[in-house]
Motif scaffolding. Structure first.
Motif, PDB file in Angstrom:
ATOM      1  N   ALA A  36      10.089  36.310 -30.470  1.00 41.67           N
ATOM      2  CA  ALA A  36       9.680  37.593 -31.047  1.00 41.67           C
ATOM      3  C   ALA A  36      10.562  38.720 -30.507  1.00 41.67           C
ATOM      4  CB  ALA A  36       8.205  37.861 -30.736  1.00 41.67           C
ATOM      5  N   ARG A  37      10.847  38.669 -29.211  1.00 43.06           N
ATOM      6  CA  ARG A  37      11.731  39.679 -28.619  1.00 43.06           C
ATOM      7  C   ARG A  37      13.092  39.657 -29.294  1.00 43.06           C
ATOM      8  NH1 ARG A  37      14.766  38.465 -23.196  1.00 43.06           N
ATOM      9  NH2 ARG A  37      15.827  37.172 -24.760  1.00 43.06           N
ATOM     10  N   ASN A  38      13.612  38.458 -29.520  1.00 42.35           N
ATOM     11  CA  ASN A  38      14.949  38.347 -30.109  1.00 42.35           C
ATOM     12  C   ASN A  38      14.993  38.883 -31.531  1.00 42.35           C
ATOM     13  OD1 ASN A  38      15.676  37.240 -27.692  1.00 42.35           O
ATOM     14  ND2 ASN A  38      15.823  35.135 -28.457  1.00 42.35           N
ATOM     15  N   PHE A  39      13.922  38.711 -32.268  1.00 41.42           N
ATOM     16  CA  PHE A  39      13.867  39.322 -33.603  1.00 41.42           C
ATOM     17  C   PHE A  39      14.046  40.831 -33.487  1.00 41.42           C
ATOM     18  CE2 PHE A  39      11.107  35.667 -35.352  1.00 41.42           C
ATOM     19  CZ  PHE A  39      12.186  35.083 -35.996  1.00 41.42           C
ATOM     20  N   MET A  40      13.330  41.433 -32.543  1.00 39.91           N
ATOM     21  CA  MET A  40      13.430  42.893 -32.388  1.00 39.91           C
ATOM     22  C   MET A  40      14.829  43.292 -31.935  1.00 39.91           C
ATOM     23  SD  MET A  40       9.752  44.155 -30.909  1.00 39.91           S
ATOM     24  CE  MET A  40       9.657  43.163 -29.424  1.00 39.91           C
ATOM     25  N   ARG A  41      15.359  42.531 -30.978  1.00 40.80           N
ATOM     26  CA  ARG A  41      16.650  42.882 -30.376  1.00 40.80           C
ATOM     27  C   ARG A  41      17.805  42.662 -31.340  1.00 40.80           C
ATOM     28  NH1 ARG A  41      18.445  39.002 -25.741  1.00 40.80           N
ATOM     29  NH2 ARG A  41      18.903  37.765 -27.617  1.00 40.80           N
ATOM     30  N   ASP A  42      17.763  41.550 -32.058  1.00 41.18           N
ATOM     31  CA  ASP A  42      18.952  41.109 -32.783  1.00 41.18           C
ATOM     32  C   ASP A  42      18.914  41.410 -34.280  1.00 41.18           C
ATOM     33  OD1 ASP A  42      19.703  40.037 -30.334  1.00 41.18           O
ATOM     34  OD2 ASP A  42      18.906  38.039 -30.812  1.00 41.18           O
ATOM     35  N   GLN A  43      17.749  41.573 -34.826  1.00 44.76           N
ATOM     36  CA  GLN A  43      17.684  41.635 -36.288  1.00 44.76           C
ATOM     37  C   GLN A  43      17.030  42.885 -36.850  1.00 44.76           C
ATOM     38  OE1 GLN A  43      16.748  38.076 -38.512  1.00 44.76           O
ATOM     39  NE2 GLN A  43      16.904  36.814 -36.681  1.00 44.76           N
ATOM     40  N   MET A  44      16.120  43.482 -36.116  1.00 46.12           N
ATOM     41  CA  MET A  44      15.394  44.608 -36.708  1.00 46.12           C
ATOM     42  C   MET A  44      16.282  45.832 -36.831  1.00 46.12           C
ATOM     43  SD  MET A  44      11.489  44.753 -35.460  1.00 46.12           S
ATOM     44  CE  MET A  44      10.359  43.434 -35.909  1.00 46.12           C
ATOM     45  N   LYS A  45      16.145  46.487 -37.992  1.00 51.28           N
ATOM     46  CA  LYS A  45      16.874  47.727 -38.239  1.00 51.28           C
ATOM     47  C   LYS A  45      15.862  48.805 -38.598  1.00 51.28           C
ATOM     48  CE  LYS A  45      21.271  46.051 -38.551  1.00 51.28           C
ATOM     49  NZ  LYS A  45      20.976  44.667 -38.132  1.00 51.28           N
ATOM     50  N   VAL A  46      16.203  50.036 -38.233  1.00 53.38           N
ATOM     51  CA  VAL A  46      15.354  51.153 -38.612  1.00 53.38           C
ATOM     52  C   VAL A  46      15.185  51.149 -40.126  1.00 53.38           C
ATOM     53  CG1 VAL A  46      15.200  53.676 -38.698  1.00 53.38           C
ATOM     54  CG2 VAL A  46      15.970  52.535 -36.601  1.00 53.38           C
ATOM     55  N   GLY A  47      13.947  51.248 -40.566  1.00 55.51           N
ATOM     56  CA  GLY A  47      13.654  51.249 -41.994  1.00 55.51           C
ATOM     57  C   GLY A  47      13.201  49.905 -42.539  1.00 55.51           C
ATOM     58  N   ASP A  48      13.329  48.851 -41.750  1.00 56.39           N
ATOM     59  CA  ASP A  48      12.818  47.551 -42.196  1.00 56.39           C
ATOM     60  C   ASP A  48      11.319  47.647 -42.489  1.00 56.39           C
ATOM     61  OD1 ASP A  48      15.277  46.350 -41.890  1.00 56.39           O
ATOM     62  OD2 ASP A  48      14.696  45.016 -40.254  1.00 56.39           O
ATOM     63  N   GLY A  49      10.865  46.885 -43.477  1.00 56.70           N
ATOM     64  CA  GLY A  49       9.453  46.908 -43.863  1.00 56.70           C
ATOM     65  C   GLY A  49       8.604  46.031 -42.957  1.00 56.70           C
ATOM     66  N   ILE A  50       7.396  46.493 -42.678  1.00 62.00           N
ATOM     67  CA  ILE A  50       6.484  45.745 -41.799  1.00 62.00           C
ATOM     68  C   ILE A  50       5.122  45.592 -42.460  1.00 62.00           C
ATOM     69  CG2 ILE A  50       5.216  45.777 -39.603  1.00 62.00           C
ATOM     70  CD1 ILE A  50       7.534  47.474 -38.460  1.00 62.00           C
ATOM     71  N   LEU A  51       4.633  44.346 -42.458  1.00 59.38           N
ATOM     72  CA  LEU A  51       3.238  44.096 -42.799  1.00 59.38           C
ATOM     73  C   LEU A  51       2.440  44.189 -41.507  1.00 59.38           C
ATOM     74  CD1 LEU A  51       4.014  40.964 -44.963  1.00 59.38           C
ATOM     75  CD2 LEU A  51       3.351  43.216 -45.848  1.00 59.38           C
ATOM     76  N   PHE A  52       1.494  45.100 -41.469  1.00 56.25           N
ATOM     77  CA  PHE A  52       0.697  45.344 -40.267  1.00 56.25           C
ATOM     78  C   PHE A  52      -0.529  44.433 -40.332  1.00 56.25           C
ATOM     79  CE2 PHE A  52      -1.815  47.401 -37.102  1.00 56.25           C
ATOM     80  CZ  PHE A  52      -1.012  48.286 -36.390  1.00 56.25           C
ATOM     81  N   TYR A  53      -0.539  43.427 -39.454  1.00 58.33           N
ATOM     82  CA  TYR A  53      -1.540  42.354 -39.529  1.00 58.33           C
ATOM     83  C   TYR A  53      -2.541  42.487 -38.392  1.00 58.33           C
ATOM     84  CZ  TYR A  53      -3.276  37.485 -39.646  1.00 58.33           C
ATOM     85  OH  TYR A  53      -4.057  36.360 -39.715  1.00 58.33           O
ATOM     86  N   HIS A  54      -3.814  42.420 -38.731  1.00 59.26           N
ATOM     87  CA  HIS A  54      -4.875  42.426 -37.719  1.00 59.26           C
ATOM     88  C   HIS A  54      -5.225  40.995 -37.324  1.00 59.26           C
ATOM     89  CE1 HIS A  54      -6.574  46.703 -38.774  1.00 59.26           C
ATOM     90  NE2 HIS A  54      -5.406  46.743 -38.155  1.00 59.26           N
ATOM     91  N   SER A  55      -5.085  40.691 -36.042  1.00 59.01           N
ATOM     92  CA  SER A  55      -5.382  39.330 -35.571  1.00 59.01           C
ATOM     93  C   SER A  55      -6.467  39.345 -34.507  1.00 59.01           C
ATOM     94  CB  SER A  55      -4.121  38.674 -35.012  1.00 59.01           C
ATOM     95  OG  SER A  55      -3.798  39.208 -33.740  1.00 59.01           O
TER      96      SER A  55
END
Length: 153
Positions: A36-55
């Motif tokens: 999960a950290r690597n997704f944030m570090r390596d792939q996420m860009k400002v403006g990417d869409g997020i589904l906000f999930y309640h778990s």
DNA sequence: GCCAACGTTGGC
DNA sequence: GCCAACGTTGGC
């Protein structure tokens, strides 16, 4: 532009909490999984869409739409001995855990896990795979579009 | 509260 | 580097 699903326990940060935050922005603290950290570090860009999930709640499901509001930076809670997310092995000169800021955009009607499982088009969503526990997972454009349609937008 | 599934740890 | 034991996640 990529799309993501991010899990949050509503007892900690719900979509309502995020919408009520200054600038509708919250720092996504507490991720302690390397993938999960690597997704944030390596792939996420400002403006990417997020589904906000309640778990981990009575009605798990997608509760809102958000967007990535910053690139990755060190999660301060790893250095805080008083935090449940404290990591004694983390060094300020070499942070182990990162986060991004997440800006809530709007609530959706609750798209429950049960409803998502009933959609053949969504069968390949990582979140629906057996045993999946990742708190941040990529979502395809096709899945995103389908979910927007389901949400009624 | 249960428990399946998974990630991490640590002895060897 | 293997892998058993352990801890955590998260739906039910």
């Amino acid at each position: 532009m990529q799309y993501w699903l991010m899990k949050s326990e509503p007892d900690e940060v719900s979509i309502d909490d995020a919408l009520a935050a200054p600038g509708q922005c919250v720092a996504w603290t507490g991720v302690r999984n390397y993938q999960a950290r690597n997704f944030m570090r390596d792939q996420m860009k400002v403006g990417d869409g997020i589904l906000f999930y309640h778990s981990s709640c009575a009605q798990p499901g997608i509760a809102g739409i958000a967007e990535v509001a910053s690139t990755a930076y060190p999660d301060p809670t790893q250095f805080d001995p008083g935090s449940p997310y404290h990591d004694p092995a983390a060094r300020p000169e070499q942070p182990r855990w990162l986060l991004v800021d997440v800006r809530a955009l709007r609530k959706t009607r609750l798209l429950t896990l049960a409803e998502l499982r009933q959609q053949p088009d969504l069968a390949d969503m990582v979140i629906l795979r057996r045993g999946n526990r990742l708190s941040i997972t990529p979502v395809t454009r096709q899945q995103w579009d389908k979910l927007m349609k389901l949400a009624g937008d």
